[in-house]
Scaffold this motif. Structure first.
Motif, PDB file in Angstrom:
ATOM      1  N   THR A 124       0.960  -1.278  -0.023  1.00 29.92           N
ATOM      2  CA  THR A 124      -0.017  -0.017   0.102  1.00 29.92           C
ATOM      3  C   THR A 124       0.881   1.347  -0.022  1.00 29.92           C
ATOM      4  OG1 THR A 124      -1.646  -1.281   1.266  1.00 29.92           O
ATOM      5  CG2 THR A 124      -1.902   1.303   1.232  1.00 29.92           C
ATOM      6  N   GLY A 125       0.727   2.173  -0.978  1.00 31.74           N
ATOM      7  CA  GLY A 125       1.330   3.461  -0.857  1.00 31.74           C
ATOM      8  C   GLY A 125       2.410   3.404  -1.815  1.00 31.74           C
ATOM      9  N   HIS A 126       3.010   2.545  -2.095  1.00 30.24           N
ATOM     10  CA  HIS A 126       4.119   2.510  -3.110  1.00 30.24           C
ATOM     11  C   HIS A 126       4.023   3.312  -4.247  1.00 30.24           C
ATOM     12  CE1 HIS A 126       7.297   1.425  -5.724  1.00 30.24           C
ATOM     13  NE2 HIS A 126       7.941   1.331  -4.840  1.00 30.24           N
ATOM     14  N   THR A 128       3.645   6.439  -4.072  1.00 29.00           N
ATOM     15  CA  THR A 128       2.947   7.831  -3.682  1.00 29.00           C
ATOM     16  C   THR A 128       3.535   8.661  -2.776  1.00 29.00           C
ATOM     17  OG1 THR A 128       1.749   6.886  -1.858  1.00 29.00           O
ATOM     18  CG2 THR A 128       0.849   6.075  -3.832  1.00 29.00           C
ATOM     19  N   ARG A 142       7.295  -7.644  -6.481  1.00 25.42           N
ATOM     20  CA  ARG A 142       6.478  -6.614  -6.254  1.00 25.42           C
ATOM     21  C   ARG A 142       7.051  -5.526  -5.207  1.00 25.42           C
ATOM     22  NH1 ARG A 142       0.257  -7.026  -3.600  1.00 25.42           N
ATOM     23  NH2 ARG A 142      -0.582  -5.471  -4.888  1.00 25.42           N
TER      24      ARG A 142
ATOM     25  N   MET B 134      -5.817   3.697  -1.049  1.00 18.05           N
ATOM     26  CA  MET B 134      -4.288   3.215  -1.474  1.00 18.05           C
ATOM     27  C   MET B 134      -4.488   1.767  -1.316  1.00 18.05           C
ATOM     28  SD  MET B 134      -1.717   6.022  -0.558  1.00 18.05           S
ATOM     29  CE  MET B 134      -1.657   7.681  -1.273  1.00 18.05           C
ATOM     30  N   ASP B 135      -5.117   1.100  -0.216  1.00 17.31           N
ATOM     31  CA  ASP B 135      -5.067  -0.308   0.204  1.00 17.31           C
ATOM     32  C   ASP B 135      -5.890  -0.923  -0.937  1.00 17.31           C
ATOM     33  OD1 ASP B 135      -3.777  -0.384   3.186  1.00 17.31           O
ATOM     34  OD2 ASP B 135      -5.160   1.288   3.012  1.00 17.31           O
ATOM     35  N   VAL B 138      -4.272  -1.325  -4.755  1.00 24.33           N
ATOM     36  CA  VAL B 138      -3.334  -2.135  -4.980  1.00 24.33           C
ATOM     37  C   VAL B 138      -3.851  -3.645  -4.331  1.00 24.33           C
ATOM     38  CG1 VAL B 138      -1.637  -0.578  -5.211  1.00 24.33           C
ATOM     39  CG2 VAL B 138      -2.022  -1.992  -3.045  1.00 24.33           C
ATOM     40  N   GLY B 139      -4.903  -3.693  -3.537  1.00 22.24           N
ATOM     41  CA  GLY B 139      -5.051  -4.946  -2.826  1.00 22.24           C
ATOM     42  C   GLY B 139      -5.910  -5.742  -3.639  1.00 22.24           C
ATOM     43  N   GLY B 168      -2.171   4.803  -6.670  1.00 21.64           N
ATOM     44  CA  GLY B 168      -1.358   3.419  -6.733  1.00 21.64           C
ATOM     45  C   GLY B 168      -0.916   3.416  -8.125  1.00 21.64           C
TER      46      GLY B 168
END
Lengths: 231, 221
Positions: A124-126, A128, A142, B134-135, B138-139, B168
């Motif tokens: 999460t947040g990569h 950003t 990843r 954001m979760d 990408v999740g 993301g």
């Protein structure tokens, strides 16, 4: 005898120190422990760091704590809401610090603190702004961001029923951050609407086991008010 | 030729058409919430709400609101028989752990390769708020965006590179818009469908980007 039942909110919150990190359960108004926050305002601790998903709704609960000028910094995922005017004014006038954390990262950083994890990698947040300056790592093709736990001095949790050992159940989506915050703090105070005898909670249905709870206090049920959206 | 934009409800119905029976779906706050109203009764779809609920039902009848039972937008909802409640760490384990089949999110901008910008419009005076975006981005196994294709000023919200802060990277699979449905691929945009009356050439002119034709269906006309 193990008895974590406090006689009053005031008794339960005695001795909270200035500059403490206080985790407060709740998502919008669901799960906000209004009576415990009122108790914290009366207790007087200041210069607090507050961890909550939001930054207060309307003028009660967390918003009242902010309005009382007790909070130096807030760690949250979603401060801006239709009724977050107390926070908005403090933020725009530079009187409160904000650490914005993606919601799942917030929950996991709290969980990590309670679970004894030193840090963790999350996708999460990569890439950003919220991952700027943080360590990253390529794992199995990843990209992940290194995140650290958030430890608290005090958790204020709204639960539904409890017993004198401190076992807790919750009500509907008011559960939200309660169980992880209870794990992550040196001291956890939970409000409940009913205190039952030991054995009165179905052991298969206890959500927060007694080990994570320091004190419980019974408060009268008040209907949870709407908040967080334009009505 | 005259073309007609999809209304918000038509767009929600278009998204709902692609959600298969048995899917676990998270609908973002705002416009995506409408998708729930258009899922065919012949399909059973499990709705996940980030604040700790699986099997979310429709809004309660007036007078039966319970504000301990709310969705991610903090509006009152109901729980279907078979539904469950859980804490936040579990809820985001479901999201990050690839257990959600589809999430549908709104967007300010999407890049041709699927970068998403939907949490901050870049205004330095704005109070930032990210929530679970954001979760989710990408999740989920698939992230779909639902938005108008153009801004009020007529600029394309599908862009070569996002200029707004990212939510993301390379996470959006599909864009459902009022004018067309598009797929983001490593090689750029691919057309899925257009509203009646809009030509492929006109779509490319509106977005200012090349759009690959849909893959030819072997059984198609």
């Amino acid at each position: 005898m193990l008895n974590k039942v406090a006689a009053s909110v005031g008794d339960a919150l005695a001795g909270v120190e200035d500059a403490a990190t206080v985790m407060i359960g709740g998502f919008g108004t669901a799960g906000i422990p209004v009576e415990l926050i009122e108790g914290l305002i009366a207790q007087g601790a200041r210069d607090l760091t507050v961890v909550n998903n939001n930054a207060g709704n309307g003028d009660t609960g967390l918003a009242a704590l902010l309005a009382a000028g007790r909070v130096r910094k807030i760690v949250c995922s979603f401060p801006r809401q239709a009724d977050s005017h107390v926070f908005d004014d403090l933020y725009r006038s530079g009187r409160i610090e904000l650490e914005l954390v993606p919601q799942g990262t917030l929950a996991e950083r709290i969980r990590a603190a309670g679970a004894g994890i030193g840090a963790f990698y999350t996708p999460t947040g990569h890439g950003t702004e919220l991952a700027k300056g943080k360590e990253t790592r390529l794992i199995d093709g990843r990209q992940y961001v290194l995140e650290y736990p958030i430890h608290g001095d005090l958790a204020l949790i709204k639960a539904e029923r409890g017993d004198r050992w401190g076992n807790l159940t919750y009500r509907k989506t008011a559960r939200n951050f309660g169980p992880v915050m209870a794990m992550a703090c040196r001291r956890t105070v939970a409000s409940v609407h009913e205190i039952v005898d030991l054995g009165g909670l179905d052991p298969e249905a206890i959500v927060t086991p007694a080990i994570f709870v320091s004190q419980i206090v019974k408060v009268e049920r008040r209907a949870t008010q709407a908040g967080g959206f334009k009505q | 030729m005259i073309y007609q934009r999809r209304t918000k409800d038509q767009l929600a119905a278009r998204v709902a058409r692609d959600i298969p029976d048995g899917a676990v779906v998270n609908l973002g706050i705002g416009q995506p919430t409408l998708v729930a109203n258009h899922i065919a009764s012949s399909r059973e779809v499990l709705l996940h709400s980030e604040n700790g609920m699986l099997g979310m039902g429709p809004a309660p009848h007036s007078g039966e609101e319970d504000y301990d039972l709310i969705n991610a937008g903090k509006q009152p909802v109901t729980l279907l028989p078979g539904g469950s409640y859980f804490a936040h760490a579990d809820s985001f384990a479901m999201i990050r752990g690839r257990h959600i089949d589809i999430c549908v999110l709104g967007a300010f901008q999407v890049s041709v390769t699927g970068d998403l910008a939907n949490w901050h419009a870049g205004d330095t005076n704005a109070i930032p708020a990210v929530g679970g975006a954001m979760d989710l981005a990408v999740g989920a196994k698939q992230t779909w965006v639902m938005m108008d294709l153009l801004t009020r000023q007529g600029n394309s919200k599908v862009v070569p590179v996002c200029t707004y802060p990212l939510t993301g990277v390379s996470c959006v699979k599909r864009i459902y818009s009022d004018l067309a449905t598009l797929e983001c691929t490593p090689g750029g945009l691919r057309l899925v469908d257009l509203v009646d009356g809009l030509t492929h050439a006109e779509l490319e002119r509106l977005v200012g980007l090349p759009v690959m034709p849909p893959p030819r269906s072997p059984a198609g006309p």
